[in-house]
Scaffold this active site. Sequence first.
Site, PDB file in Angstrom:
ATOM      1  N   GLY A 165       4.872   2.092  -1.197  1.00  0.00           N
ATOM      2  CA  GLY A 165       5.353   0.790  -1.673  1.00  0.00           C
ATOM      3  C   GLY A 165       4.574   0.332  -2.894  1.00  0.00           C
ATOM      4  CD  GLU A 211      -0.978  -0.070   3.797  1.00  0.00           C
ATOM      5  OE1 GLU A 211      -2.032  -0.707   3.780  1.00  0.00           O
ATOM      6  OE2 GLU A 211      -0.549   0.514   4.808  1.00  0.00           O
ATOM      7  N   GLY A 212       0.261   2.398  -0.107  1.00  0.00           N
ATOM      8  CA  GLY A 212       0.991   3.668   0.002  1.00  0.00           C
ATOM      9  C   GLY A 212       2.137   3.767  -0.991  1.00  0.00           C
ATOM     10  CE1 TYR A 247       9.653   6.277  10.857  1.00  0.00           C
ATOM     11  CE2 TYR A 247       9.548   8.600  11.429  1.00  0.00           C
ATOM     12  CZ  TYR A 247       9.438   7.587  10.493  1.00  0.00           C
ATOM     13  OH  TYR A 247       9.101   7.893   9.194  1.00  0.00           O
ATOM     14  NE  ARG A 303      -1.794  -5.520   6.220  1.00  0.00           N
ATOM     15  CZ  ARG A 303      -2.273  -4.362   5.750  1.00  0.00           C
ATOM     16  NH1 ARG A 303      -3.570  -4.146   5.737  1.00  0.00           N
ATOM     17  NH2 ARG A 303      -1.456  -3.431   5.292  1.00  0.00           N
TER      18      ARG A 303
HETATM   19  N1  LIG Z   1       3.460   8.457   5.587  1.00  0.00           N
HETATM   20  C1  LIG Z   1       4.223   9.473   5.969  1.00  0.00           C
HETATM   21  O1  LIG Z   1       3.739  10.578   6.277  1.00  0.00           O
HETATM   22  C2  LIG Z   1       5.714   9.305   6.021  1.00  0.00           C
HETATM   23  C3  LIG Z   1       6.520  10.420   6.336  1.00  0.00           C
HETATM   24  C4  LIG Z   1       7.892  10.287   6.330  1.00  0.00           C
HETATM   25  C5  LIG Z   1       8.460   9.061   6.025  1.00  0.00           C
HETATM   26  N2  LIG Z   1       7.660   7.987   5.737  1.00  0.00           N
HETATM   27  C6  LIG Z   1       8.306   6.717   5.430  1.00  0.00           C
HETATM   28  O2  LIG Z   1       7.690   6.142   4.283  1.00  0.00           O
HETATM   29  C7  LIG Z   1       7.719   4.720   4.360  1.00  0.00           C
HETATM   30  C8  LIG Z   1       6.314   4.177   4.129  1.00  0.00           C
HETATM   31  O3  LIG Z   1       5.492   4.657   5.145  1.00  0.00           O
HETATM   32  P1  LIG Z   1       3.933   4.318   5.275  1.00  0.00           P
HETATM   33  O4  LIG Z   1       3.289   5.499   5.886  1.00  0.00           O
HETATM   34  O5  LIG Z   1       3.397   3.823   3.984  1.00  0.00           O
HETATM   35  O6  LIG Z   1       3.867   3.138   6.347  1.00  0.00           O
HETATM   36  P2  LIG Z   1       4.684   1.757   6.522  1.00  0.00           P
HETATM   37  O7  LIG Z   1       3.997   1.022   7.578  1.00  0.00           O
HETATM   38  O8  LIG Z   1       6.119   2.022   6.713  1.00  0.00           O
HETATM   39  O9  LIG Z   1       4.562   1.069   5.112  1.00  0.00           O
HETATM   40  C9  LIG Z   1       3.443   0.383   4.703  1.00  0.00           C
HETATM   41  C10 LIG Z   1       3.852  -0.886   4.001  1.00  0.00           C
HETATM   42  O10 LIG Z   1       4.845  -1.593   4.748  1.00  0.00           O
HETATM   43  C11 LIG Z   1       4.347  -2.877   5.174  1.00  0.00           C
HETATM   44  N3  LIG Z   1       4.938  -3.152   6.479  1.00  0.00           N
HETATM   45  C12 LIG Z   1       4.887  -2.404   7.591  1.00  0.00           C
HETATM   46  N4  LIG Z   1       5.510  -3.024   8.617  1.00  0.00           N
HETATM   47  C13 LIG Z   1       5.996  -4.182   8.115  1.00  0.00           C
HETATM   48  C14 LIG Z   1       6.714  -5.271   8.677  1.00  0.00           C
HETATM   49  N5  LIG Z   1       7.051  -5.314   9.969  1.00  0.00           N
HETATM   50  N6  LIG Z   1       7.047  -6.297   7.875  1.00  0.00           N
HETATM   51  C15 LIG Z   1       6.691  -6.300   6.568  1.00  0.00           C
HETATM   52  N7  LIG Z   1       6.019  -5.313   5.991  1.00  0.00           N
HETATM   53  C16 LIG Z   1       5.653  -4.261   6.751  1.00  0.00           C
HETATM   54  C17 LIG Z   1       2.841  -2.718   5.124  1.00  0.00           C
HETATM   55  O11 LIG Z   1       2.120  -3.911   4.911  1.00  0.00           O
HETATM   56  P3  LIG Z   1       1.683  -4.872   6.134  1.00  0.00           P
HETATM   57  O12 LIG Z   1       1.011  -4.005   7.136  1.00  0.00           O
HETATM   58  O13 LIG Z   1       0.791  -5.881   5.501  1.00  0.00           O
HETATM   59  O14 LIG Z   1       2.946  -5.492   6.635  1.00  0.00           O
HETATM   60  C18 LIG Z   1       2.680  -1.820   3.894  1.00  0.00           C
HETATM   61  O15 LIG Z   1       2.833  -2.565   2.710  1.00  0.00           O
HETATM   62  C19 LIG Z   1       8.300   4.391   5.734  1.00  0.00           C
HETATM   63  O16 LIG Z   1       9.670   4.096   5.638  1.00  0.00           O
HETATM   64  C20 LIG Z   1       8.109   5.672   6.531  1.00  0.00           C
HETATM   65  O17 LIG Z   1       9.063   5.827   7.557  1.00  0.00           O
HETATM   66  C21 LIG Z   1       6.306   8.079   5.744  1.00  0.00           C
END
Ligand SMILES: NC(=O)c1ccc[n+]([C@@H]2O[C@H](COP(=O)([O-])OP(=O)(O)OC[C@H]3O[C@@H](n4cnc5c(N)ncnc54)[C@H](OP(=O)(O)O)[C@@H]3O)[C@@H](O)[C@H]2O)c1
Length: 270
Positions: free
Chosen positions: A24, A21-22, A160, A44
């Site tokens: 990825g 999602e997002g 984090y 998942r």
């Molecule tokens: N969103 C923001 O505002 C923001 C801001 C700054 C930086 N970032 C960075 O951007 C990246 C993506 O962020 P995001 O907001 O999309 O949330 P995220 O939770 O980091 O990424 C979502 C994806 O990662 C998977 N995931 C999460 N934990 C996991 C685990 N333990 N093992 C395997 N897969 C895992 C999720 O699927 P499952 O839940 O099915 O595992 C989903 O596919 C991250 O590195 C985050 O630090 C995000």
Amino acid sequence: MDADAFRGRYGPWALIAGASEGTGAAFARQLAAKGLNLILVARRSGPLEQLALEIGAAHDVECVIASIDLAAEDATAQLVTAAGQREVGLLILNAGADTNGSTFLDNAIENWVALTQRNVVTLLRAVHHFGGAMRARGRGGMILVGSGACYLGLPGISVYGATKAYDLILGEALWAELKPQGVDVLNLIMGRTDTPAHRELMERLGVPFPDGTASSDDVAALGLEKLPHGPTINWDEPEDQPGMSGLSANARRERILAIAAMSASYAKHD
Ligand SMILES: NC(=O)c1ccc[n+]([C@@H]2O[C@H](COP(=O)([O-])OP(=O)(O)OC[C@H]3O[C@@H](n4cnc5c(N)ncnc54)[C@H](OP(=O)(O)O)[C@@H]3O)[C@@H](O)[C@H]2O)c1
């Protein structure tokens, strides 16, 4: 770089950790459009299966999915098994958000260890393994998806931010080491981005989702565009000015206090 050149430099397979999602999923769709085959990883399997079906229907590429918890001690071994004999020319380490929403002492230490295991240890092992194979081939790319939290210690996201600072420094050093050997490394430093994980956290904390967040598609597109031009790109910041990273000791203190005051509601205090 056109799709053929991109595939030649970073194909034939991309492995995306945190793909469902997002950002990825946005990386996955954009890479499939360039003709790369995909190894899609998340915990998942349902959302991964759906994404693989969608991509398979739209593009002439292969998709393999693997349900792996990247916080597990043997996560990198599982990634290696999932990749098998496939030639991974692009590694994207996307999963990394902090869903704890808590100050340091108000959360169990196991949760911080799991976050560190996923964002630091698994990432470290993965770039060592896949980066080694890329160096042997003399080509490839790795994107470490980071956060502006890497530049400053902030309350509510202490562990984090520390993991993201580690990733930034590692990625910059690897860029310098590997660039002459044909392997590109990019720290993609994101700002606040509209992802399901981020929306879920804001909802859980009772914080309204802010306006003006970046779109996952735009952030992923920037990462793919800037991959040959590392080591670091900061979302929505000019490339020729110091931005958040160039702060004096006094400026760091002032900035921490100012951001802490603005984001006090983002962390749960017991
Ligand atoms: N969103 C923001 O505002 C923001 C801001 C700054 C930086 N970032 C960075 O951007 C990246 C993506 O962020 P995001 O907001 O999309 O949330 P995220 O939770 O980091 O990424 C979502 C994806 O990662 C998977 N995931 C999460 N934990 C996991 C685990 N333990 N093992 C395997 N897969 C895992 C999720 O699927 P499952 O839940 O099915 O595992 C989903 O596919 C991250 O590195 C985050 O630090 C995000």
